[in-house]
Design a protein around this motif. Structure first.
Motif, PDB file in Angstrom:
ATOM      1  N   ARG A 265       0.851  -1.320   0.012  1.00  0.00           N
ATOM      2  CA  ARG A 265       0.152  -0.105   0.111  1.00  0.00           C
ATOM      3  C   ARG A 265       0.709   1.177   0.142  1.00  0.00           C
ATOM      4  O   ARG A 265       0.555   2.500   0.049  1.00  0.00           O
ATOM      5  N   ILE A 266       2.218   1.105   0.258  1.00  0.00           N
ATOM      6  CA  ILE A 266       3.005   2.188   0.112  1.00  0.00           C
ATOM      7  C   ILE A 266       3.635   2.510  -1.358  1.00  0.00           C
ATOM      8  O   ILE A 266       4.161   1.709  -1.858  1.00  0.00           O
ATOM      9  N   GLY A 267       3.405   3.945  -1.322  1.00  0.00           N
ATOM     10  CA  GLY A 267       3.999   4.399  -2.832  1.00  0.00           C
ATOM     11  C   GLY A 267       4.561   5.661  -2.615  1.00  0.00           C
ATOM     12  O   GLY A 267       4.206   6.585  -1.618  1.00  0.00           O
ATOM     13  N   GLY A 268       5.431   6.362  -3.459  1.00  0.00           N
ATOM     14  CA  GLY A 268       6.354   7.557  -3.315  1.00  0.00           C
ATOM     15  C   GLY A 268       7.354   7.458  -2.422  1.00  0.00           C
ATOM     16  O   GLY A 268       7.439   6.651  -1.471  1.00  0.00           O
ATOM     17  N   GLY A 269       8.140   8.642  -2.537  1.00  0.00           N
ATOM     18  CA  GLY A 269       9.235   8.584  -1.647  1.00  0.00           C
ATOM     19  C   GLY A 269      10.405   7.416  -1.736  1.00  0.00           C
ATOM     20  O   GLY A 269      10.212   6.477  -2.652  1.00  0.00           O
ATOM     21  N   THR A 270      11.408   7.517  -0.909  1.00  0.00           N
ATOM     22  CA  THR A 270      12.540   6.583  -0.959  1.00  0.00           C
ATOM     23  C   THR A 270      11.924   5.108  -0.391  1.00  0.00           C
ATOM     24  O   THR A 270      12.219   3.982  -1.210  1.00  0.00           O
ATOM     25  N   LEU A 271      10.990   4.954   0.161  1.00  0.00           N
ATOM     26  CA  LEU A 271      10.534   3.963   0.781  1.00  0.00           C
ATOM     27  C   LEU A 271       9.741   3.040  -0.326  1.00  0.00           C
ATOM     28  O   LEU A 271       9.883   1.830  -0.469  1.00  0.00           O
ATOM     29  N   GLY A 272       8.732   4.049  -1.036  1.00  0.00           N
ATOM     30  CA  GLY A 272       8.038   3.419  -2.244  1.00  0.00           C
ATOM     31  C   GLY A 272       9.123   3.029  -3.170  1.00  0.00           C
ATOM     32  O   GLY A 272       8.903   1.684  -3.756  1.00  0.00           O
ATOM     33  N   ALA A 273      10.128   3.508  -3.405  1.00  0.00           N
ATOM     34  CA  ALA A 273      11.040   3.006  -4.578  1.00  0.00           C
ATOM     35  C   ALA A 273      11.555   1.782  -4.107  1.00  0.00           C
ATOM     36  O   ALA A 273      11.776   0.901  -5.009  1.00  0.00           O
ATOM     37  N   LEU A 274      12.105   1.659  -2.949  1.00  0.00           N
ATOM     38  CA  LEU A 274      12.705   0.211  -2.322  1.00  0.00           C
ATOM     39  C   LEU A 274      11.731  -0.760  -2.638  1.00  0.00           C
ATOM     40  O   LEU A 274      12.153  -1.897  -2.982  1.00  0.00           O
ATOM     41  N   LEU A 275      10.437  -0.681  -2.131  1.00  0.00           N
ATOM     42  CA  LEU A 275       9.418  -1.666  -2.348  1.00  0.00           C
ATOM     43  C   LEU A 275       9.312  -2.068  -3.691  1.00  0.00           C
ATOM     44  O   LEU A 275       9.048  -3.531  -4.202  1.00  0.00           O
TER      45      LEU A 275
END
Length: 623
Positions: A265-275
């Protein structure tokens, strides 16, 4: 009459506030996130003197920041997109560098099959055979090295996930504390605290895609994913990391309070890119590399088993390779087990599967969640079959909700190895030879002659095939059998396909190859594996599979580069627009400084005049 001294003092104090604000702006001209502050003035209520009014001075109403909620929101959104694009670009760039570095699989494949051709040219040459094994070892080392680099990159993603989650939690806590201080302030909201909060939100948006909702009490609520709260009023809610339900070595992002998995459910930012990178680039790349390893091992082993070595033995396994990995969900409550094997390499895809039990039936879904049709019942005699795989249940009963993840090729490249060390065991020769009698009158000829069952003890026993008619034959005087063009003749573990049409009385002989040491028939076929269609229903060779891997990673890298350039431009535009309203213009502040300085001096002259008048009145009274 109006108090001239009070009027002058009000102007002096107002100019003083103006000078202080200008000084504060200039001091923070290079402070990230600072918004230019402005002073608002208003004339005091006038005093009535008969038929007219006389002014009484000025009041400082407010010191407010130059601010646009719309432009700030646009900047946060751009920061989130840029954070994701830059992180994604960096990760895909590393993956591309790994593929184009010294561990180039295509070069290793070319070198290996080149040495196979050398063996075909001199099948009895011990040095050519030794070089072949050395090149095979180099090829498997390349597979292992690439797999190890992919694993290393996966470990880097794991560490960045944990670090980014920690940074998000720290920033969320900071925003909640600033919310508390802002809500506790009385009167006008404190501009510097608001700027600090906005700067933290901008930083947070670069770490993860967020949405921000203003509240009536001056606080801001921050949400991630599909409404998961990070900040609500003065309370922050931490994210966490937890082991994947199927793989304890793989981290997922969770709600630290409830343990609910939020990764999808996470998108955007560094965390979204990693996933996103892990799921959509790295995992498919590892699967595709493993798929190439399975294709090589499967095709080469199959052909190697069709030959004989210098000891007169049938060729054994040349490459060892890991089969599909099966992982039971940590939440399983039943005792069922699952094993998986490859039943059709040509139908094997590059995605993972999840086999789930709902209490009455098993169902299979692919990595995108789409249902995959299966045949079979899951028993050893009738396994489930789908996507080139066979699944067999065992162990005991499953409970509703139990599931297993199947990774057909994820571990294949890291585990591939050469199975033989003795050069004499390279099966370069054909085990059997077939011949047609010179007196044959039909046009039938020996076609494909292959080993169908290497365990048959009579495999190397000479056999004679005699046709009593164009459609009937017997082997070694046995019963008559029907001949159908294109259908193999099978006997004693071998399979023979005749081309053309036999005639009555024609005969053919199948016997052991007595010239195995100098024969290169199987070596030539082993060399042809380089271009043999193995995957995708026979359309893709081993080299083609690697080419697909390079293409898909290269495409991801190219798209990531374009996205990074685009999002950087969008961010710069959003920053310029926001700074046009909130940024400090030193030239403008210099002009304001002169203006307030002159107002201060003029107000001082008013006070001086009031003092002079007062002294004159005192002198007049004394006299």
């Amino acid at each position: 009459m109006a108090d001239l001294l009070s009027t002058g003092v009000s102007g002096l104090l107002a100019a003083q506030v103006g000078l202080s604000t200008v000084g504060h702006n200039v001091s923070n001209a290079n402070t990230d996130g600072y918004s230019r502050q402005q002073v608002s003035f208003a004339a005091r209520a006038p005093q009535q003197e008969g038929n007219y009014y006389v002014g009484t001075g000025v009041d400082t109403q407010a010191v407010q920041r130059a601010y646009s909620q719309y432009l700030n929101s646009a900047l946060w959104s751009a920061a989130s997109a840029q954070g994701r694009a830059n992180a994604y670009q960096g990760l895909t760039g590393q993956l591309n560098n790994q593929l184009s570095g010294s561990s180039n699989l295509q070069s290793s494949l070319d070198t290996f099959f080149g040495s196979m051709q050398d063996v075909a040219n001199a099948p009895a040459d011990a040095s050519a055979r030794s070089v072949l094994l050395a090149r095979a070892g180099g090829l498997t080392s390349t597979f292992q090295a690439l797999s190890g680099q992919f694993d290393s990159l996966g470990g880097q993603v794991q560490r960045q996930l944990a670090d980014t989650v920690a940074a998000i939690n720290s920033d969320s806590a900071g925003i909640a504390k600033l919310n508390e201080r802002i809500r506790a302030s009385t009167g006008q909201q404190p501009s510097d605290l608001l700027d600090q909060r906005d700067a933290l939100i901008k930083k947070l948006s670069g770490e993860v895609g967020i949405s921000v909702a203003p509240q009536n009490d001056g606080t801001l609520s921050v949400f991630v994913g599909n409404g998961q709260a990070l900040v609500s009023g003065t309370q922050s809610y931490d994210l966490g990391t937890a082991a994947n339900t199927y793989d304890a070595t793989r981290l997922e992002v969770v709600d630290k309070g409830t343990g609910a998995v939020l990764s999808s459910r996470i998108g955007g930012g560094t965390l979204g890119a990693l996933l996103d990178f892990r799921s959509n680039v790295l995992d498919p790349a590892q699967n595709q590399l493993g798929r190439a390893a399975l294709a090589l091992a499967g095709a080469f082993n199959a052909q190697h088993a069709q030959g004989v070595d210098l000891n007169g033995q049938l060729g054994g396994t040349f490459f060892n390779v890991a089969g599909p990995a099966v992982q039971a969900a940590g939440s399983n409550t039943g005792i069922a087990t699952l094993t998986a094997s490859i039943s059709d390499i040509g139908a094997l895809g590059s995605q993972d599967y999840v086999l789930s039990y709902d209490g009455s039936a098993w169902s299979l879904r692919d990595g995108s969640g789409a249902t995959v049709a299966m045949t079979g019942t899951g028993t050893g005699a009738d396994p489930f079959k789908a996507g080139g795989l066979s699944f067999t249940l065992g162990g005991g009963a499953a409970n509703a909700g139990d599931s297993f993840r199947i990774q057909p090729s994820r571990n294949a490249a890291g585990g591939i190895a050469v199975a033989i060390t003795d050069p004499n065991k390279v099966a370069a020769a054909a085990p059997l030879v077939g011949s047609a009698a010179s007196a044959n009158t039909g046009n039938a000829a020996i076609g494909a002659l292959s080993v169908a069952d290497g365990s048959n003890p009579n495999l190397f026993t000479a056999s004679s095939i005699v046709f009593s008619s164009p459609t009937s034959y017997s082997i070694d005087g046995g019963p008559a059998q029907t001949f159908t063009a294109g259908t193999p003749v099978v006997h004693n573990g071998w399979s023979l396909v005749l081309s053309g049409a036999p005639a009555n009385g024609d005969s053919f002989t199948v016997k052991a190859n007595t010239n195995a040491r100098g024969d290169n028939a199987n070596a030539l076929k082993l060399g042809a594996v380089a271009n043999l269609g193995v995957l995708d229903g026979g359309a893709t060779s081993v080299g083609g599979a690697y080419g697909q891997l390079v293409g898909q990673v290269g495409s991801a890298g190219s798209l990531a580069d374009d996205a990074a350039k685009t999002q950087t431009a969008v961010y710069n535009q959003a920053m310029a627009a926001q700074q046009s309203v909130s940024g400090v213009n030193v030239d403008e502040e210099a002009a304001n400084l002169v203006r307030f300085q002159q107002a201060y001096q003029a107000s001082a002259q008013v006070i001086n005049a009031a003092n002079t008048v007062f002294n004159a009145l005192l002198g007049a009274v004394k006299s």
